[in-house]
Enzyme design. Structure first.
Site, PDB file in Angstrom:
ATOM      1  N   GLU A 154     -37.059 -24.574  26.209  1.00 31.49           N
ATOM      2  CA  GLU A 154     -38.402 -24.813  25.667  1.00 31.49           C
ATOM      3  C   GLU A 154     -39.463 -24.767  26.766  1.00 31.49           C
ATOM      4  O   GLU A 154     -40.361 -25.619  26.838  1.00 31.49           O
ATOM      5  CB  GLU A 154     -38.446 -26.161  24.929  1.00 31.49           C
ATOM      6  CG  GLU A 154     -37.582 -26.185  23.683  1.00 31.49           C
ATOM      7  CD  GLU A 154     -37.679 -27.495  22.918  1.00 31.49           C
ATOM      8  OE1 GLU A 154     -37.803 -27.446  21.686  1.00 31.49           O
ATOM      9  OE2 GLU A 154     -37.636 -28.563  23.560  1.00 31.49           O
ATOM     10  N   GLU A 181     -32.795 -25.171  17.471  1.00 32.89           N
ATOM     11  CA  GLU A 181     -32.761 -26.595  17.124  1.00 32.89           C
ATOM     12  C   GLU A 181     -33.475 -26.776  15.790  1.00 32.89           C
ATOM     13  O   GLU A 181     -34.670 -26.484  15.687  1.00 32.89           O
ATOM     14  CB  GLU A 181     -33.465 -27.464  18.174  1.00 32.89           C
ATOM     15  CG  GLU A 181     -32.790 -27.534  19.522  1.00 32.89           C
ATOM     16  CD  GLU A 181     -33.523 -28.468  20.485  1.00 32.89           C
ATOM     17  OE1 GLU A 181     -34.386 -29.252  20.008  1.00 32.89           O
ATOM     18  OE2 GLU A 181     -33.254 -28.413  21.691  1.00 32.89           O
TER      19      GLU A 181
END
Length: 607
Positions: A181, A257
């Site tokens: 991320e 995710e």
């Protein structure tokens, strides 16, 4: 519930037949479809962190993921867990035996996705980065050579171990993530390219991918040409799919995710997410061949002092010991209604091999015997002391987590004098001549030197955002009125490294005269089984089971009980040691279910 298409149905097989692109990787993609060795495929993964589950329970938890209908396990790799000290080589044994975990997943017939960082977030202390590195003058998560050189040495140890377990080598690893991320943190694409090259040059030949939130800002910062772009989200998969299609029209839709639950901070409510909401969003992700990883499928526990924290508007939000995360498989492995709903959605109709719950000890109440006061107990454990004009930080002392006891001897004029601690990270107790000073920090002086002791506790290192890598300790001046207190002794208290002998020394430093410090309960067990420990009447502190640091408790909640897995107990007598910092109760209770506090529905959304 809607039955999902099988891998042979038209919803998953339209589009051109892929080629391997000249590689031997198990997973390839083409025409917005994902393939495994040339066969249309969908990743149905679940987050399961080996570092949050006792190794004796790894296989049980993996089987529970498989019984839910998943075909893949994904895990992060926390650098600081494997290499807590700069002067010691990374460890890959015992609880840190990542290779054993990966092989166990493969033995159970599942693939593995590995996310090696070096930054992982994961609500883990410092986002997985070692504090011995972030304590230096280094630009973390950047192309600063001070960072990439250190991360490269870590990858030298880690990545070849993973490379040997790739599918192309007969192992279960089918994909590896590039950083983590990154687009929500920075935009140093030289660093991202370094990360990708570092994986490839050390032998990674399976699918590489990035993962970021589904916004233009995050995708601009965190993606790389030629590397599959995955997203992380809790809602609105259709909008994410549309955004990705506009930027990467040929790539499959992969959600690295899917936040089907959420973690908790101390002092807030226990976050939950309804089953119907989870199923509805999961259906949207899996439509048209989408792939997913449930974050978390099984959360586990932030044992010891590994729980991370967030920071918002200058306020620290420490994460609780439990990482249950309202996952389909609960912290103790119990199968929840969410588990069965996901299983039904995935079209699994075979028998569940695992029990709904593992055995638990019967509820009981055990006396908690106060054995030593706080400061005498802490001082009884040998530790090197640093001296200097200013208090030493955790980083200067080489301390990752725990406490530091700072001692000075300022002369305090007669009368009431105001003491000020200008920058404490994160919580401090103050003592004058051995007596705790009230929260208003007013000293009663007599014109003589006072033995001033400040006990500073870290509540967890920030794991996400621009404040990752922040220092801990008594960072600003200590003032008596306007005068700076100088001349300090600073003693690290490395609680996470304490041995059974260290605990015994602390406990033996009695007799007690206050209502804080060290207490002991004896738990007799006929046959080890799971249990949940509660400390009614106690305030805030830590619990050891035998010589294992289980974690932090705090009466501000939401978490009430600490999960104690069966492998931590032994037949016969077990010693439970409690370090209480506020007020000690009189009993330890064994309960047969987790109590994680009042709930609050929470769904993470991007604007």
């Amino acid at each position: 519930m809607t039955q999902l298409p099988t891998p042979d149905s038209p919803a998953l097989t339209d589009g051109p037949t892929p080629t391997d692109g000249g590689t031997s990787s198990a997973l390839t993609w083409r025409g917005r479809r994902l393939y495994r060795h040339g066969v249309p495929h969908r990743i149905l993964s679940g987050g399961l962190h080996y570092f949050r589950v006792h190794p004796d329970l790894w296989r049980d938890r993996i089987r529970r993921l498989a019984d839910m209908g998943l075909n893949t396990v994904d895990t992060y790799v926390p650098w600081n867990f494997h290499q807590p000290s700069a002067d010691q080589a990374p460890r890959f044994d015992g609880w840190r035996d990542l290779e054993r975990f990966v092989r166990t997943v493969g033995e159970e017939g599942l693939d593995v996705v590995v996310r090696p960082g070096p930054y992982i977030c994961a609500e883990w202390s410092n986002g997985g980065l070692p504090s011995w590195l972030t304590g230096r003058d280094v630009a973390i998560r950047s192309s600063d050579p001070a960072f990439t050189d250190a991360a490269g040495r870590w990858f030298d140890e880690l990545i070849p171990r993973l490379a040997a377990l790739q599918a192309c080598e007969g192992g279960p690893i089918v994909a590896v993530q590039v950083e983590n991320e990154f687009g929500s943190y920075g935009d140093d694409h030289d660093y991202l390219r370094w990360n990708r090259a570092s994986l490839s040059s050390r032998g990674i030949r399976e699918l590489l991918f990035t993962a970021d939130g589904p916004t233009e800002l995050m995708l601009d910062g965190g993606t790389l040409p030629g590397t599959l772009t995955a997203v992380t989200l809790g809602s609105k998969p259709e909008a994410a799919r549309e955004l990705l299609s506009s930027r990467r029209p040929d790539e499959p839709f992969v959600v690295a995710e899917f936040w089907n639950g959420w973690f908790d901070h101390w002092g807030e409510r226990h976050h939950v997410r309804g089953v119907e909401s989870v199923v509805h969003t999961l259906e949207g992700i899996l439509a048209d061949g989408g792939s997913v990883s449930l974050y978390m499928a099984h959360g586990g526990t932030n044992f010891g002092l590994w729980a991370g924290a967030n920071e918002s508007d200058g306020r620290l939000q420490p994460t609780v010991t439990s990482y249950d995360s309202d996952a389909p498989i609960a912290e103790d492995g119990a199968l929840t209604p969410k588990f069965h709903a996901v299983r039904e959605l995935l079209g699994v109709d075979g028998p569940v091999r695992v029990p709904e719950r593992l055995p638990t000890l019967p509820p009981a109440t055990v006396p908690l015997v106060h054995r030593a006061d706080l400061l005498p107990g802490l001082r009884a454990v040998p530790a090197p002391t640093s001296t200097g004009p200013r208090p030493a930080s955790f980083e200067q002392l080489g301390l990752d987590a725990g406490m530091v006891l700072h001692t000075a001897h300022p002369r305090v004029p007669s009368g009431k004098q105001q003491l000020r601690l200008t920058d404490v990270r994160d919580k401090a107790l103050v003592f004058a001549d051995g007596v705790e000073v009230a929260s208003d920090l007013v000293l009663s002086g007599a014109g003589a030197p006072v033995r001033l002791e400040v006990l500073v506790e870290s509540l967890g290192r920030v794991n996400y955002g621009p404040f990752v890598g922040g220092h801990k300790g008594l960072l600003g001046p200590v003032l008596v009125d306007r005068r700076t207190v100088q001349g300090w002794e600073s003693t690290p208290i490395a609680l996470q490294e304490w041995s059974e002998a260290d605990l015994a020394r602390a406990v033996a430093a009695g007799p007690p005269a206050t209502n804080t410090g060290f207490a002991v309960a004896t738990l007799d067990v006929d046959a080890p089984a799971d249990t949940f420990l509660a400390l009614p009447g106690s305030g805030r502190g830590l619990v050891w089971v035998n010589d294992f640091l289980l974690g932090r408790y705090w009466n501000i909640g939401p978490q009430v009980t600490l999960y104690c897995p069966a492998p931590l107990l032994r037949e016969g007598a077990n010693t439970i040691t409690v370090l209480e910092l506020e007020r000690l109760g009189t009993t330890l209770e064994l309960r047969d279910r987790a109590e994680l506090g009042p709930t609050e529905e929470y769904i993470e959304e991007f604007d």
